[in-house]
Scaffold this motif. Structure first.
Motif, short mmCIF file in Angstrom:
data_model
loop_
_atom_site.label_atom_id
_atom_site.label_comp_id
_atom_site.label_asym_id
_atom_site.label_seq_id
_atom_site.Cartn_x
_atom_site.Cartn_y
_atom_site.Cartn_z
N ALA A 65 -4.77 -25.81 20.60
CA ALA A 65 -4.53 -25.57 22.02
C ALA A 65 -5.23 -24.32 22.53
O ALA A 65 -5.27 -24.05 23.72
CB ALA A 65 -3.03 -25.45 22.28
N ASN A 109 10.75 -24.23 15.80
CA ASN A 109 9.39 -24.04 15.31
C ASN A 109 9.28 -24.62 13.90
O ASN A 109 9.85 -24.10 12.95
CB ASN A 109 9.06 -22.54 15.33
CG ASN A 109 7.63 -22.28 14.87
OD1 ASN A 109 7.39 -21.48 13.99
ND2 ASN A 109 6.69 -22.99 15.45
N LYS A 162 -1.46 -17.48 15.80
CA LYS A 162 -0.08 -17.66 15.42
C LYS A 162 0.11 -17.53 13.91
O LYS A 162 1.21 -17.67 13.41
CB LYS A 162 0.42 -19.03 15.89
CG LYS A 162 0.23 -19.28 17.38
CD LYS A 162 0.89 -18.20 18.21
CE LYS A 162 0.68 -18.37 19.70
NZ LYS A 162 -0.71 -18.38 20.11
N1 UDP Z 1 0.66 -23.76 16.20
C1 UDP Z 1 1.85 -24.49 16.18
N2 UDP Z 1 2.92 -24.01 15.46
C2 UDP Z 1 2.86 -22.85 14.76
C3 UDP Z 1 1.63 -22.12 14.75
C4 UDP Z 1 0.57 -22.61 15.49
O1 UDP Z 1 1.95 -25.55 16.79
O2 UDP Z 1 3.86 -22.47 14.15
C5 UDP Z 1 -0.49 -24.28 16.96
C6 UDP Z 1 -1.09 -23.29 17.96
O3 UDP Z 1 -0.48 -23.39 19.22
C7 UDP Z 1 -2.54 -23.75 18.03
C8 UDP Z 1 -2.80 -24.26 16.62
O4 UDP Z 1 -1.52 -24.54 16.06
O5 UDP Z 1 -2.72 -24.84 18.92
C9 UDP Z 1 -3.57 -23.27 15.78
O6 UDP Z 1 -2.94 -22.01 15.80
P1 UDP Z 1 -3.76 -20.67 15.90
O7 UDP Z 1 -4.87 -20.82 16.89
O8 UDP Z 1 -2.81 -19.56 16.13
O9 UDP Z 1 -4.35 -20.58 14.43
P2 UDP Z 1 -5.77 -19.96 14.02
O10 UDP Z 1 -6.79 -20.43 15.01
O11 UDP Z 1 -5.58 -18.49 14.06
O12 UDP Z 1 -5.98 -20.52 12.66
#
Ligand code: UDP
Ligand code: MG
Length: 331
Positions: free
Chosen positions: A96, A72, A206
């Motif tokens: 995603a 990661n 995430k």
């Molecule tokens: N993601 C990733 N690595 C990480 C955290 C997130 O590739 O360590 C990807 C996650 O799969 C998604 C995008 O980054 O496609 C945005 O993450 P998330 O929706 O959790 O963030 P938020 O919408 O809460 O800002």
């Protein structure tokens, strides 16, 4: 082969939402009637995401490419890895989790047709918690103040970039960065449009509060030295005031004689200065930490496998066992 559009999607533990994403993304792109490719970057997911991406690659190998990280490395590194391999003339990034509707990609592309090289996006109705909403508003304000980056909605990843911008980003060797902001610094004709925004289709965010704070430190320190300069200015001002204060105390001592009652005032002042000093050391650490990351020159991410057609046919065959090992590690 001339590809019009590349879509880069970072994926981290999104097994619950991927099926819905595939079901909407491919028809939306097919409907555009242009040649395209989709690059999924699996950021070391611990669930079945990697296996699902592999399955999707087998279904649509003509337009699907998959990069599998061996760990990661974070959303932005995943996007960077995608950028280094995209073949399209225009590049769109997308989350995603279906918070950015894939159906909006067409509008971003249409905007680029008008001659813009960077199309940002503003979420029409934000479906985030109130805290996230206000925190990002405050962060926006701070960023606008201390950098020249103008983004109405820094949190929205649904954005389109020209090939030139991506090439410029690829030539940057920064370890920690915030892609929309970095791209903005290279844009000649940036523009923003409003896009729909939905609730996360499935799964959980995430980003913990801690990671959000980290991200914002990246955003500020990667693009501005103002916090550091502000601190040294404040430090100078305060030490000047302390000198005056010491002078004042010395004169008092001569005129009035010794007095013990002021001890706690002094303590107060000392703690105040101590607080500022500690904060300053921490702030320095933010920058120094980045320098040390940079000079180590470690690879920013490691790829375990690449799934794509054509020249990498061989790469497709070789890493299968390694990926299988990772999949089983999910259980
Ligand atoms: N993601 C990733 N690595 C990480 C955290 C997130 O590739 O360590 C990807 C996650 O799969 C998604 C995008 O980054 O496609 C945005 O993450 P998330 O929706 O959790 O963030 P938020 O919408 O809460 O800002
Ligand atoms: Mg999201």
């Amino acid at each position: 082969m001339n590809i019009e559009l590349s879509v880069v999607i970072p994926v981290y533990n999104e097994e619950q939402g991927l099926a819905a994403l595939f079901a909407r993304l491919y028809p939306a792109l097919d409907a555009l009637g242009i040649s395209y490719e989709i690059l999924f970057v699996n950021d070391g997911s611990r669930d079945r995401s990697a296996a699902m991406l592999r399955g999707q690659f087998q279904q649509r190998p003509d337009v699907t490419r998959v990069i599998l990280f061996n760990g990661n490395y974070g959303q932005h590194m995943a996007i960077m890895a995608g950028f280094e391999r995209v073949r399209g003339r225009r590049i769109v990034t997308l989350d995603a989790d279906l918070q950015n509707p894939p159906e909006e990609i067409g509008r971003l592309v249409a905007k680029m047709d008008e001659g813009y090289d960077y199309v940002g996006s503003i979420r029409r109705i934000r479906q985030d918690s109130a805290f996230r909403h206000y925190a990002s508003k405050a962060m926006n304000l701070l960023r606008e103040r201390i950098t020249r980056i103008r983004m109405t909605d820094q949190g929205c990843m649904l954005r389109a970039y020209s090939r030139d911008i991506i090439d410029a980003i690829n030539s940057c060797r920064e370890v920690s960065t915030y892609i929309p902001a970095l791209a903005y610094t290279f844009a000649q004709r940036p523009v923003e449009i409003e896009v729909e925004h939905e609730e996360r289709a499935a799964g959980v965010s995430k980003y913990s509060l801690y990671q959000l704070i980290r991200l914002n430190f990246d955003l500020v320190t990667a693009f501005s030295l103002v916090p550091l300069q502000l601190f040294s200015l404040a430090g100078m001002l305060i030490s000047l005031l302390s000198i005056l204060f010491v002078g004042f105390l010395a004169i008092r001592r001569l005129l009035i004689g010794p007095e013990a009652e002021g001890v706690f005032t002094l303590f107060g002042i000392v703690f105040f200065l101590l607080g500022i000093a500690l904060f300053g050391i921490g702030l320095l650490g933010e920058y120094v930490g980045r320098i040390s990351q940079q000079v180590r020159q470690r690879p920013r991410y490691l790829i375990e496998a690449l799934l794509e057609q054509g020249e990498a046919e061989a790469a497709l065959l070789r890493p299968a066992p390694a990926a299988a090992k990772q999949d089983s590690g999910a259980g």
